[in-house]
Design a protein around this motif. Structure first.
Motif, short mmCIF file in Angstrom:
data_model
loop_
_atom_site.label_atom_id
_atom_site.label_comp_id
_atom_site.label_asym_id
_atom_site.label_seq_id
_atom_site.Cartn_x
_atom_site.Cartn_y
_atom_site.Cartn_z
N UNK A 198 0.85 -1.19 0.00
CA UNK A 198 0.00 0.00 0.00
C UNK A 198 0.88 1.24 0.00
N UNK A 199 0.38 2.28 -0.61
CA UNK A 199 1.12 3.52 -0.63
C UNK A 199 1.13 4.13 0.76
N UNK A 200 2.30 4.60 1.17
CA UNK A 200 2.39 5.16 2.51
C UNK A 200 3.53 6.16 2.59
N UNK A 201 3.44 7.00 3.58
CA UNK A 201 4.49 7.96 3.91
C UNK A 201 4.79 7.79 5.39
N UNK A 202 6.07 7.70 5.72
CA UNK A 202 6.46 7.44 7.09
C UNK A 202 7.42 8.52 7.59
N UNK A 203 7.14 9.02 8.76
CA UNK A 203 8.06 9.92 9.46
C UNK A 203 8.52 9.18 10.71
N UNK A 204 9.76 8.72 10.73
CA UNK A 204 10.20 7.83 11.80
C UNK A 204 10.31 8.49 13.17
N UNK A 205 10.49 9.80 13.19
CA UNK A 205 10.71 10.51 14.45
C UNK A 205 9.44 11.22 14.88
N UNK B 144 8.94 7.38 1.76
CA UNK B 144 7.71 7.03 1.06
C UNK B 144 7.84 5.61 0.55
N UNK B 145 6.71 4.96 0.41
CA UNK B 145 6.73 3.58 -0.07
C UNK B 145 7.17 3.59 -1.52
N UNK B 146 8.06 2.65 -1.86
CA UNK B 146 8.66 2.69 -3.18
C UNK B 146 7.72 2.10 -4.22
N UNK B 147 8.07 2.33 -5.44
CA UNK B 147 7.18 2.07 -6.56
C UNK B 147 7.18 3.34 -7.38
N UNK B 148 6.05 3.78 -7.79
CA UNK B 148 5.97 5.05 -8.50
C UNK B 148 6.32 6.18 -7.54
N UNK B 149 7.13 7.13 -8.00
CA UNK B 149 7.51 8.24 -7.13
C UNK B 149 6.34 9.21 -7.01
N UNK C 111 0.21 10.11 -4.94
CA UNK C 111 0.66 9.07 -5.86
C UNK C 111 0.02 9.16 -7.23
N UNK C 112 -1.07 9.89 -7.34
CA UNK C 112 -1.61 10.15 -8.68
C UNK C 112 -2.38 11.45 -8.65
N UNK C 113 -2.24 12.22 -9.70
CA UNK C 113 -2.87 13.53 -9.75
C UNK C 113 -4.37 13.37 -9.65
N UNK C 114 -4.98 14.26 -8.87
CA UNK C 114 -6.41 14.15 -8.65
C UNK C 114 -6.74 13.16 -7.56
N UNK C 115 -5.70 12.53 -7.04
CA UNK C 115 -5.90 11.51 -6.02
C UNK C 115 -5.77 12.06 -4.62
N UNK C 116 -5.42 11.18 -3.74
CA UNK C 116 -5.47 11.49 -2.32
C UNK C 116 -4.08 11.75 -1.77
N UNK C 117 -3.98 12.84 -1.03
CA UNK C 117 -2.72 13.18 -0.37
C UNK C 117 -2.58 12.30 0.86
N UNK C 118 -1.46 11.60 0.95
CA UNK C 118 -1.22 10.68 2.06
C UNK C 118 -0.18 11.31 2.98
#
Lengths: 113, 113
Positions: B1-8, B25-30, B95-102
């Motif tokens: 799943x697409x994800x963004x992580x802030x470890x601190x 960020x989870x790898x795959x499409x930038x 992850x895609x324009x018009x999509x959801x900001x994670x």
């Protein structure tokens, strides 16, 4: 901020009551979003809209519904408020063109007692 | 799943010291990548964004961020922190324009005098 107004800014409501939050924009943006912010979770998407009467669920949509009957207004309704829905709610719009990005409203702090 | 992580979750730095906040960020499409700052009781303010091109991005308030594809990272930096920088910082990916900001979970920055 940038033509986005959220109302109310603060609300205290009782468990089991319905609550509606309003997001109003003046810049004719197509995409609108509702997020909730909770400590340790960042912002999580509740619902979003890609046009009038076109809406879809986000990752935390249970217990929430939305409506968008005109471009400028995006309403978030808690059908029967629960204490777990105590949170800060942010509305956002997506800006297109050269200034592509997102603009957020000032937030609504909702407390369910 | 697409994800963004802030470890601190929380970082404390002395005033005048350098700062680096991590974001992965989870790898795959930038995704398109953003950094936002939120002062207590306020909405979110955009610091900077990266879509493509030069991997070092300059933002407002003296912040910069570097995109590193090999590390799936987009870390935020500032060479000298001011007391007014104390706030919560959020990294987000689209992850895609018009999509959801994670969003990532957020990093709270405290500044010691």
């Amino acid at each position: 901020d940038a033509g986005i107004t959220q109302s109310p800014r603060h609300k205290v409501t009782e468990t089991g009551t319905p609550v509606t939050l309003r997001c109003h924009q003046t810049e004719n943006h197509r995409y609108m979003y509702w997020y909730r912010q909770d400590p340790g979770h960042g912002l999580r998407l509740i619902h979003y809209s890609y046009g009038v009467k076109d809406t879809d669920k986000g990752e935390v949509s249970d217990g929430y519904s939305v409506s968008r009957s005109k471009t400028e207004d995006f309403l978030l309704t808690l059908e029967s408020a629960t204490s777990s829905q105590t949170s800060v709610y942010f509305c956002a719009v997506q800006r297109g063109g050269k200034d592509y990005g997102y603009t957020f409203g000032s937030g609504t702090r909702l407390t369910v007692v | 799943a697409q994800s963004v992580t802030q470890p601190d979750i929380h970082i404390t730095v002395s005033e005048g010291a350098s700062l680096e906040l991590r974001c992965n960020y989870s790898y795959g499409a930038t995704p398109y990548l953003f950094w936002y700052v939120q002062s207590p009781g306020q909405g979110l303010q955009l610091l900077l964004k990266y879509f493509s091109g030069d991997t070092l991005v300059q933002g407002i308030k003296g912040f910069e961020a570097e995109f590193k594809r090999s590390q799936s990272s987009f870390n935020l930096r500032k060479p000298s922190v001011h007391w007014s920088d104390a706030a919560e910082y959020f990294c987000a990916g689209l992850y895609n324009q018009g999509g959801k900001l994670i969003f990532g979970q957020g990093t709270e920055l405290s500044v010691k005098p």
